[in-house]
Motif scaffolding. Structure first.
Motif, PDB file in Angstrom:
ATOM      1  N   TYR A   1      -1.546  23.165  90.548  1.00 27.71           N
ATOM      2  CA  TYR A   1      -1.324  21.974  89.733  1.00 27.71           C
ATOM      3  C   TYR A   1      -0.374  22.340  88.598  1.00 27.71           C
ATOM      4  CZ  TYR A   1      -2.197  18.360  86.220  1.00 27.71           C
ATOM      5  OH  TYR A   1      -2.046  17.370  85.276  1.00 27.71           O
ATOM      6  N   ILE A   2       0.720  21.575  88.466  1.00 25.15           N
ATOM      7  CA  ILE A   2       1.726  21.838  87.444  1.00 25.15           C
ATOM      8  C   ILE A   2       1.772  20.642  86.504  1.00 25.15           C
ATOM      9  CG2 ILE A   2       4.115  22.503  87.021  1.00 25.15           C
ATOM     10  CD1 ILE A   2       4.264  23.293  90.006  1.00 25.15           C
ATOM     11  N   LYS A   3       1.236  20.805  85.341  1.00 24.20           N
ATOM     12  CA  LYS A   3       1.023  19.709  84.403  1.00 24.20           C
ATOM     13  C   LYS A   3       2.295  18.928  84.095  1.00 24.20           C
ATOM     14  CE  LYS A   3      -0.679  18.787  79.713  1.00 24.20           C
ATOM     15  NZ  LYS A   3      -1.233  19.412  78.485  1.00 24.20           N
ATOM     16  N   ASP A   4       3.426  19.605  83.900  1.00 22.76           N
ATOM     17  CA  ASP A   4       4.654  18.955  83.433  1.00 22.76           C
ATOM     18  C   ASP A   4       5.580  18.496  84.552  1.00 22.76           C
ATOM     19  OD1 ASP A   4       3.879  19.374  80.789  1.00 22.76           O
ATOM     20  OD2 ASP A   4       4.853  21.337  80.700  1.00 22.76           O
ATOM     21  N   TYR A   5       5.232  18.747  85.813  1.00 22.54           N
ATOM     22  CA  TYR A   5       6.136  18.432  86.913  1.00 22.54           C
ATOM     23  C   TYR A   5       5.981  16.987  87.391  1.00 22.54           C
ATOM     24  CZ  TYR A   5       8.741  22.581  88.375  1.00 22.54           C
ATOM     25  OH  TYR A   5       9.651  23.598  88.469  1.00 22.54           O
ATOM     26  N   ALA A   6       7.125  16.391  87.747  1.00 19.04           N
ATOM     27  CA  ALA A   6       7.150  15.107  88.437  1.00 19.04           C
ATOM     28  C   ALA A   6       7.800  15.310  89.810  1.00 19.04           C
ATOM     29  CB  ALA A   6       7.884  14.062  87.607  1.00 19.04           C
ATOM     30  N   HIS A   7       8.122  14.225  90.494  1.00 16.07           N
ATOM     31  CA  HIS A   7       8.449  14.289  91.915  1.00 16.07           C
ATOM     32  C   HIS A   7       9.697  15.114  92.233  1.00 16.07           C
ATOM     33  CE1 HIS A   7       6.980  12.626  95.678  1.00 16.07           C
ATOM     34  NE2 HIS A   7       8.217  12.373  96.065  1.00 16.07           N
ATOM     35  N   ALA A   8      10.764  14.935  91.459  1.00 13.43           N
ATOM     36  CA  ALA A   8      12.026  15.600  91.785  1.00 13.43           C
ATOM     37  C   ALA A   8      12.079  17.050  91.330  1.00 13.43           C
ATOM     38  CB  ALA A   8      13.203  14.827  91.183  1.00 13.43           C
ATOM     39  N   ASP A   9      11.192  17.442  90.410  1.00 16.61           N
ATOM     40  CA  ASP A   9      11.197  18.829  89.935  1.00 16.61           C
ATOM     41  C   ASP A   9      10.970  19.827  91.067  1.00 16.61           C
ATOM     42  OD1 ASP A   9      11.604  18.510  87.104  1.00 16.61           O
ATOM     43  OD2 ASP A   9       9.573  17.700  86.978  1.00 16.61           O
TER      44      ASP A   9
ATOM     45  N   GLY B   1       1.519  16.852  87.328  1.00 15.65           N
ATOM     46  CA  GLY B   1       0.753  15.952  86.477  1.00 15.65           C
ATOM     47  C   GLY B   1       1.513  14.718  86.040  1.00 15.65           C
ATOM     48  N   ARG B   2       2.846  14.737  86.173  1.00 14.41           N
ATOM     49  CA  ARG B   2       3.658  13.586  85.764  1.00 14.41           C
ATOM     50  C   ARG B   2       4.258  12.839  86.959  1.00 14.41           C
ATOM     51  NH1 ARG B   2       7.099  15.840  80.510  1.00 14.41           N
ATOM     52  NH2 ARG B   2       5.307  16.181  79.139  1.00 14.41           N
TER      53      ARG B   2
ATOM     54  N   GLY C   1       8.106   9.337  87.438  1.00 13.56           N
ATOM     55  CA  GLY C   1       7.491  10.026  86.322  1.00 13.56           C
ATOM     56  C   GLY C   1       8.547  10.859  85.623  1.00 13.56           C
ATOM     57  N   LYS C   2       8.211  11.415  84.473  1.00 16.71           N
ATOM     58  CA  LYS C   2       9.182  12.137  83.653  1.00 16.71           C
ATOM     59  C   LYS C   2       9.352  13.560  84.176  1.00 16.71           C
ATOM     60  CE  LYS C   2      10.315  13.293  78.853  1.00 16.71           C
ATOM     61  NZ  LYS C   2      11.658  12.686  78.969  1.00 16.71           N
ATOM     62  N   ASN C   3      10.445  13.791  84.913  1.00 19.63           N
ATOM     63  CA  ASN C   3      10.745  15.138  85.397  1.00 19.63           C
ATOM     64  C   ASN C   3      11.134  16.026  84.223  1.00 19.63           C
ATOM     65  OD1 ASN C   3      10.887  15.040  88.577  1.00 19.63           O
ATOM     66  ND2 ASN C   3      11.729  13.120  87.820  1.00 19.63           N
ATOM     67  N   CYS C   4      10.627  17.239  84.238  1.00 16.76           N
ATOM     68  CA  CYS C   4      10.816  18.117  83.079  1.00 16.76           C
ATOM     69  C   CYS C   4      12.079  18.951  83.137  1.00 16.76           C
ATOM     70  CB  CYS C   4       9.617  19.061  82.941  1.00 16.76           C
ATOM     71  SG  CYS C   4       9.480  20.295  84.269  1.00 16.76           S
ATOM     72  N   CYS C   5      12.587  19.222  84.356  1.00 15.46           N
ATOM     73  CA  CYS C   5      13.425  20.416  84.466  1.00 15.46           C
ATOM     74  C   CYS C   5      14.681  20.232  85.302  1.00 15.46           C
ATOM     75  CB  CYS C   5      12.588  21.553  85.043  1.00 15.46           C
ATOM     76  SG  CYS C   5      11.050  21.807  84.140  1.00 15.46           S
ATOM     77  N   LEU C   6      15.294  19.042  85.243  1.00 14.89           N
ATOM     78  CA  LEU C   6      16.494  18.801  86.027  1.00 14.89           C
ATOM     79  C   LEU C   6      17.745  19.101  85.225  1.00 14.89           C
ATOM     80  CD1 LEU C   6      15.628  15.505  87.923  1.00 14.89           C
ATOM     81  CD2 LEU C   6      15.015  17.870  88.447  1.00 14.89           C
ATOM     82  N   ASN C   7      18.760  19.593  85.914  1.00 18.88           N
ATOM     83  CA  ASN C   7      20.041  19.926  85.323  1.00 18.88           C
ATOM     84  C   ASN C   7      21.057  18.856  85.704  1.00 18.88           C
ATOM     85  OD1 ASN C   7      22.856  21.241  85.809  1.00 18.88           O
ATOM     86  ND2 ASN C   7      21.845  22.594  84.332  1.00 18.88           N
TER      87      ASN C   7
ATOM     88  N   SER D   1       4.594  10.163  89.486  1.00 16.39           N
ATOM     89  CA  SER D   1       4.107   8.798  89.664  1.00 16.39           C
ATOM     90  C   SER D   1       4.094   8.355  91.112  1.00 16.39           C
ATOM     91  CB  SER D   1       4.972   7.823  88.849  1.00 16.39           C
ATOM     92  OG  SER D   1       4.826   8.063  87.474  1.00 16.39           O
ATOM     93  N   LEU D   2       4.657   9.141  92.004  1.00 18.01           N
ATOM     94  CA  LEU D   2       4.621   8.822  93.434  1.00 18.01           C
ATOM     95  C   LEU D   2       3.466   9.550  94.118  1.00 18.01           C
ATOM     96  CD1 LEU D   2       8.411   8.804  94.317  1.00 18.01           C
ATOM     97  CD2 LEU D   2       6.897   6.858  94.023  1.00 18.01           C
ATOM     98  N   SER D   3       3.413  10.862  93.921  1.00 17.86           N
ATOM     99  CA  SER D   3       2.267  11.632  94.416  1.00 17.86           C
ATOM    100  C   SER D   3       1.268  11.732  93.259  1.00 17.86           C
ATOM    101  CB  SER D   3       2.731  13.030  94.863  1.00 17.86           C
ATOM    102  OG  SER D   3       1.667  13.797  95.349  1.00 17.86           O
ATOM    103  N   ASP D   4       0.599  10.614  93.011  1.00 17.99           N
ATOM    104  CA  ASP D   4      -0.288  10.499  91.853  1.00 17.99           C
ATOM    105  C   ASP D   4      -1.482  11.459  91.971  1.00 17.99           C
ATOM    106  OD1 ASP D   4      -2.869   9.027  90.594  1.00 17.99           O
ATOM    107  OD2 ASP D   4      -1.073   8.473  89.472  1.00 17.99           O
ATOM    108  N   ILE D   5      -1.927  11.967  90.845  1.00 22.26           N
ATOM    109  CA  ILE D   5      -3.024  12.930  90.824  1.00 22.26           C
ATOM    110  C   ILE D   5      -4.249  12.401  91.567  1.00 22.26           C
ATOM    111  CG2 ILE D   5      -4.698  14.091  89.327  1.00 22.26           C
ATOM    112  CD1 ILE D   5      -2.541  14.333  87.222  1.00 22.26           C
ATOM    113  N   ARG D   6      -4.577  11.124  91.349  1.00 18.89           N
ATOM    114  CA  ARG D   6      -5.784  10.559  91.974  1.00 18.89           C
ATOM    115  C   ARG D   6      -5.663  10.507  93.487  1.00 18.89           C
ATOM    116  NH1 ARG D   6      -5.493   5.390  88.220  1.00 18.89           N
ATOM    117  NH2 ARG D   6      -3.293   5.954  88.564  1.00 18.89           N
ATOM    118  N   ASP D   7      -4.454  10.222  93.983  1.00 18.50           N
ATOM    119  CA  ASP D   7      -4.254  10.207  95.432  1.00 18.50           C
ATOM    120  C   ASP D   7      -4.282  11.609  96.016  1.00 18.50           C
ATOM    121  OD1 ASP D   7      -4.067   7.409  95.773  1.00 18.50           O
ATOM    122  OD2 ASP D   7      -1.982   7.433  95.089  1.00 18.50           O
TER     123      ASP D   7
END
Length: 408
Positions: free
Chosen positions: A377-385, A348-349, A270-276, A351-357
């Protein structure tokens, strides 16, 4: 449930590799990126990532009941200790990485050192097969038997051994942080009655117990391109992401029509928001790590079957020989003590730890005692964030710290 075994094995692999490669650009071949990943430091985690910042750090070893010798780092206090007895926190990484992943950001932005500065006795675990946990009392990693394990053994041996060690050294119940696979085998251990008397509380980041709704472009492509277990596909006991067979596998998949591997991270996690980018470059120098192929097959079975169960040997008679029944036993998560304080944080983003699961897991935990379950719940976070996000301190780690402080 539509994902095949092969698709998930690939998916987990790329999920671990992607944070290292995505921001380093995928314009060049995966093989070239892998060369960068191979440049791992030869010194231990304490020397490379903790002592340099002025913290105390001890390199320790724990031997599991089945003979694996695990690396464990202890950060007993922060830079400004008041000398009081510190409550212990054990931090557990996910699949295909090791404990250094928690320490890539600066001291004021990585979870272990934040916890140490907030008065905790921090312990960092490293599962079998990773860089500093490749020893056994009688086997060598070159022996295929060394790799004859899945996350069942992490449930039964690795986590209990580390908990026993930390508990014996501190004389206190242990707070726990897990990310991704580190949440799965903690939940499975608790459901099996392990750790119950030693765990004080648990913070689960990107929690994984069910994987049925994982669905990404690379996963779909793998499902169409490959059939059968990854053991048949690669014929390897050790699943080494730096090895040529895996590189060929990924390159073939990235050539599949409709798959964009320019940004593997977004394509898989999923689209991680906050990686450097500098943090990701450091990640590149240390990861990924090996795991057993059987471990990935077991994870893939979790996708395919939609349940959290022990390893399926693929034939009813083999299962009967190992379990006394034709199908693998289920890990019953409703057995987790209802009074155990839990903190779950998911994105919320992701794709591995999907919201539905995650919602399915939360439904099982709905009978938890009032006030014992905290959900973020963090709407903009994905797995690596959750492990590398520059703002993870403000969004996640401060909440984890406050949660643990409430348990004291």
């Amino acid at each position: 449930m539509a994902a095949t075994l092969a698709s998930f094995c690939l998916l987990v692999l790329v999920a671990a590799l992607a944070p290292h490669r995505a921001y380093a650009s995928i314009r060049s071949s995966l093989g070239q990126k892998r060369a960068a990943a191979a440049a791992a430091p030869s010194v231990g985690i304490c020397a490379s990532s903790v002592l340099v910042y002025g913290y105390q750090c001890q390199e320790l070893q724990v031997t599991t009941q089945d003979g694996y010798i695990l690396s464990l780092q202890r950060i007993p206090e922060g830079r400004h200790s008041n000398g009081t007895k510190k409550p212990p926190v054990l931090i557990q990484h996910g699949v295909l990485v090791d404990g250094v992943t928690w320490l890539l950001n600066s001291p004021d932005r990585n979870l272990p050192l934040i916890l140490a500065d907030n008065g905790f006795d921090v312990w960092i675990a490293n599962t079998r097969g990773t860089r500093f946990s490749r020893r056994h009392t009688s086997m060598d990693p070159s022996d295929p038997k060394f790799w004859n394990w899945s996350w069942d053994e992490l449930v039964a041996f690795d986590l209990p051994a580390v908990f026993d060690f930390v508990y014996s050294k501190t004389g206190q119940k242990v707070n726990y942080v897990g990310h991704s696979l580190g949440t799965l085998f903690a939940l499975a251990s608790l459901s099996d009655g392990k750790l119950v008397d030693q765990m004080k509380s648990a913070a689960l980041l990107s929690p994984i117990a069910y994987l049925s709704h994982m669905n990404t472009a690379l996963g779909v492509a793998a499902a169409k391109a490959f059939v059968g277990e990854i053991t048949t596909l690669l014929g390897l006991a050790e699943f080494n992401p730096k090895g040529e067979p895996v590189a060929q596998f990924l390159n073939a998949l990235c050539a599949y029509p409709g798959v964009d591997c320019y940004d593997l991270l977004e394509a898989v996690t999923g689209k991680n928001c906050c990686l450097n980018s500098s943090t990701v470059d450091l990640f590149l120098k240390n990861e990924p790590q090996s795991t057993s192929t059987r471990n990935l097959v077991h994870l893939a079975q979790t996708v395919r079957d939609g349940v959290l169960a022990k390893y399926n040997y693929g034939r009813p008679d083999f299962n009967l020989m190992h379990y006394g029944k034709f199908s693998p036993p289920i890990y019953n998560l409703s057995n987790i003590p209802h009074n155990l304080p839990l903190f779950l944080s998911y994105g919320g983003r992701d794709s591995l730890s999907d919201i539905r699961d995650v919602e399915l897991l939360l439904d099982i935990l709905k009978l938890h005692d009032v006030g014992k379950l905290t959900v973020q719940y963090i709407k903009d976070y994905a797995h690596a964030d959750f492990i590398m996000g520059l703002n993870a301190k403000d969004i996640v780690y401060n909440q984890v710290t406050a949660f643990f402080q409430q348990q004291q």
